[in-house]
Motif scaffolding. Structure first.
Motif, PDB file in Angstrom:
ATOM      1  N   MET A 211       0.832  -1.203   0.000  1.00  0.00           N
ATOM      2  CA  MET A 211       0.000   0.000   0.000  1.00  0.00           C
ATOM      3  C   MET A 211       0.863   1.248   0.000  1.00  0.00           C
ATOM      4  O   MET A 211       2.016   1.207   0.452  1.00  0.00           O
ATOM      5  N   ILE A 212       0.290   2.344  -0.502  1.00  0.00           N
ATOM      6  CA  ILE A 212       0.982   3.618  -0.402  1.00  0.00           C
ATOM      7  C   ILE A 212       0.001   4.693   0.057  1.00  0.00           C
ATOM      8  O   ILE A 212      -1.192   4.618  -0.185  1.00  0.00           O
ATOM      9  N   LYS A 213       0.568   5.670   0.754  1.00  0.00           N
ATOM     10  CA  LYS A 213      -0.176   6.864   1.142  1.00  0.00           C
ATOM     11  C   LYS A 213       0.397   7.999   0.315  1.00  0.00           C
ATOM     12  O   LYS A 213       1.618   8.079   0.137  1.00  0.00           O
ATOM     13  N   LEU A 222       3.566   1.984   2.603  1.00  0.00           N
ATOM     14  CA  LEU A 222       3.073   1.476   3.882  1.00  0.00           C
ATOM     15  C   LEU A 222       3.218  -0.040   3.924  1.00  0.00           C
ATOM     16  O   LEU A 222       3.107  -0.703   2.901  1.00  0.00           O
ATOM     17  N   LYS A 223       3.436  -0.569   5.113  1.00  0.00           N
ATOM     18  CA  LYS A 223       3.483  -2.020   5.290  1.00  0.00           C
ATOM     19  C   LYS A 223       2.228  -2.434   6.042  1.00  0.00           C
ATOM     20  O   LYS A 223       2.034  -2.082   7.193  1.00  0.00           O
ATOM     21  N   SER A 224       1.347  -3.159   5.356  1.00  0.00           N
ATOM     22  CA  SER A 224       0.077  -3.543   5.961  1.00  0.00           C
ATOM     23  C   SER A 224       0.237  -4.771   6.847  1.00  0.00           C
ATOM     24  O   SER A 224       0.864  -5.753   6.460  1.00  0.00           O
ATOM     25  N   ASN A 225      -0.326  -4.696   8.051  1.00  0.00           N
ATOM     26  CA  ASN A 225      -0.381  -5.861   8.937  1.00  0.00           C
ATOM     27  C   ASN A 225      -1.771  -6.476   8.963  1.00  0.00           C
ATOM     28  O   ASN A 225      -2.024  -7.415   9.708  1.00  0.00           O
ATOM     29  N   LEU A 226      -2.677  -5.916   8.179  1.00  0.00           N
ATOM     30  CA  LEU A 226      -4.061  -6.373   8.149  1.00  0.00           C
ATOM     31  C   LEU A 226      -4.371  -6.931   6.759  1.00  0.00           C
ATOM     32  O   LEU A 226      -4.297  -6.216   5.775  1.00  0.00           O
ATOM     33  N   LEU A 273      -7.176   5.429   8.387  1.00  0.00           N
ATOM     34  CA  LEU A 273      -7.102   4.141   7.691  1.00  0.00           C
ATOM     35  C   LEU A 273      -5.660   3.658   7.591  1.00  0.00           C
ATOM     36  O   LEU A 273      -5.360   2.491   7.867  1.00  0.00           O
ATOM     37  N   SER A 274      -4.742   4.544   7.210  1.00  0.00           N
ATOM     38  CA  SER A 274      -3.342   4.132   7.067  1.00  0.00           C
ATOM     39  C   SER A 274      -2.748   3.722   8.416  1.00  0.00           C
ATOM     40  O   SER A 274      -1.901   2.832   8.489  1.00  0.00           O
ATOM     41  N   ALA A 275      -3.221   4.345   9.513  1.00  0.00           N
ATOM     42  CA  ALA A 275      -2.747   3.955  10.848  1.00  0.00           C
ATOM     43  C   ALA A 275      -3.272   2.568  11.224  1.00  0.00           C
ATOM     44  O   ALA A 275      -2.518   1.723  11.742  1.00  0.00           O
ATOM     45  N   ILE A 276      -4.560   2.321  10.932  1.00  0.00           N
ATOM     46  CA  ILE A 276      -5.167   1.024  11.291  1.00  0.00           C
ATOM     47  C   ILE A 276      -4.479  -0.128  10.570  1.00  0.00           C
ATOM     48  O   ILE A 276      -4.164  -1.159  11.174  1.00  0.00           O
ATOM     49  N   ILE A 277      -4.226   0.031   9.268  1.00  0.00           N
ATOM     50  CA  ILE A 277      -3.674  -1.102   8.502  1.00  0.00           C
ATOM     51  C   ILE A 277      -2.214  -1.389   8.859  1.00  0.00           C
ATOM     52  O   ILE A 277      -1.710  -2.462   8.548  1.00  0.00           O
ATOM     53  N   GLY A 373      -3.069  -5.573  -0.877  1.00  0.00           N
ATOM     54  CA  GLY A 373      -1.799  -5.327  -0.203  1.00  0.00           C
ATOM     55  C   GLY A 373      -0.748  -6.402  -0.411  1.00  0.00           C
ATOM     56  O   GLY A 373       0.141  -6.571   0.419  1.00  0.00           O
ATOM     57  N   GLY A 374      -0.824  -7.140  -1.507  1.00  0.00           N
ATOM     58  CA  GLY A 374       0.139  -8.222  -1.760  1.00  0.00           C
ATOM     59  C   GLY A 374       1.382  -7.754  -2.497  1.00  0.00           C
ATOM     60  O   GLY A 374       1.704  -6.562  -2.534  1.00  0.00           O
TER      61      GLY A 374
END
Length: 385
Positions: A211-213, A222-226, A273-277, A373-374
């Motif tokens: 993902m990117i912001k 961004l590195k998604s943990n969700l 949203l970017s904080a949550i993911i 987010g793959g």
């Protein structure tokens, strides 16, 4: 030697349209890809072939004709991305005219232009066969052109002397950071030939994955943990992105204070949203809580997009249908048709998903289920996968 490169499409999770007015937006890759197979010819044929498998189209150019139209690429430099000049653009247009593309497929011309420019810049006048296949619908806001440009640039770069890849390795490989940066720059040059003035967001998401912001031209990976799963509904309603963007700008001029509040709210949604993911996920309860927050943010973002005037009756049909099943949806991209995202919570039963899909497809829509987010660009050699 044959190389296959694949690159993912993208969705905008939040912030479309508002980003044009200086707010934050979040985009993500999806696990629907475009693949490019490149094989140099060793049978003496002085021909460059392009096969568009999904459309049953094939184009070919004698190498001598390409050399005549685009001189000066006897010793190409793949390390320096080049913009296509107006003169070269005209020459490429002549090469495409030679092919007599069917009237119904004339929109493909810009993609063929990008192919000819990138191929010649990186490999000069080598004979080859290039085959394209894709899981992404064209012109629906899922980044199909960027995935094409990234996969093409990746395949071309993989068989150049600077790729840094080990040809003997099996399975899907990833480029190093420097190589990805170079591929991304080449892909952006291809996107410019297709779209004129692209933002660079689509090709960046497709190249790097995850993902990117982005805000005011600045991109943050961004590195998604969700691990979210989305139902993507293609309404099959074409839209004019420029007209939709202009419409939002006109509404902003008429109602500056109200629209400033709308854009500010979208900015807050994208940041949350970017904080949550990116938060660590500890257990199933934590996953469910985060999914519920994402659903609420999607609903709020959709309401604000409606305030901007970019919804459409087809989008509203999808929203009503998914709401019946207590699922949250929002449009993605320009709106006015295109695609709609629906979050599929981890604990949702497959039976319910099947019911939703069946109802949407009965309306004439096209449905895909995608993980978001793959991985970004990947390549493999010799057809291994």
């Amino acid at each position: 030697m044959e190389v296959i490169a694949r690159a993912p499409g993208k969705i905008i999770l939040s912030g479309e349209h508002a980003v044009v007015h200086g707010t934050t937006a979040v985009a993500s890759s999806i696990n629907l890809t475009t693949s490019v197979s490149l094989r140099f010819s060793d049978d003496g044929d002085e021909i460059l072939k392009l096969e568009l498998k999904d459309m049953g189209l094939e184009f070919s150019w004698p190498i001598g004709r390409i050399r005549e139209a685009l001189p000066g690429f006897d010793s190409p430099d793949p390390s320096t991305p080049k913009s296509c000049s107006l003169e070269s653009h005209r020459s490429i247009a002549c090469l495409i005219e030679d092919q007599a593309i069917p009237e119904a497929k004339v929109a493909l011309s810009s993609g063929v232009s990008a192919f000819l420019w990138l191929y010649t810049c990186i490999h000069g006048y080598k004979s080859a066969t290039v085959t394209i296949t894709s899981e992404l619908p064209l012109g629906s806001g899922l980044g199909s052109s960027a995935a094409f440009c990234v996969a093409l640039s990746g395949a071309l770069h993989a068989l150049s002397s600077r790729s840094g890849l080990d040809y003997s390795q099996q399975g899907w490989l990833m480029f190093g950071e420097n190589e990805l940066e170079l591929v991304n720059k080449w892909a952006f040059e291809g996107e410019k030939l297709i779209h004129g003035k692209p933002s660079g967001i689509d090709n960046t998401v497709s190249t790097y994955g995850n993902m990117i912001k982005f805000r005011s031209g600045e991109l943050t990976r961004l590195k998604s943990n969700l691990h979210l799963k989305m139902l993507i509904t293609n309404t099959k309603v074409g839209r004019n992105t420029k007209a939709l963007v202009a419409g939002v700008s006109e509404r902003t001029l008429r109602h500056p204070d109200a629209m400033a509040s709308v854009f500010s709210a979208v900015d807050s949604i994208s940041k949350e949203l970017s904080a949550i993911i990116q938060m660590p996920v500890t257990d199933d309860v934590s996953i469910t809580e985060k999914e519920e927050k994402v659903e609420e943010l999607m609903e709020m973002n959709q309401g604000l997009l409606q305030c901007m005037g970019v919804s459409h009756s087809s989008i509203e049909t999808v929203l009503r249908t998914t709401l019946k099943y207590k699922l949250s949806s929002k449009l993605t991209g320009a709106g006015g048709g295109g695609c709609v995202l629906t979050l599929l919570p981890t604990l949702l039963s497959n039976v319910l998903v099947d019911k939703v899909v069946a109802e949407l497809e009965s309306c004439g829509f096209q449905c895909f289920i995608a993980e978001i987010g793959g991985n970004g660009l990947e390549v493999c050699f010799g057809g291994s996968s």
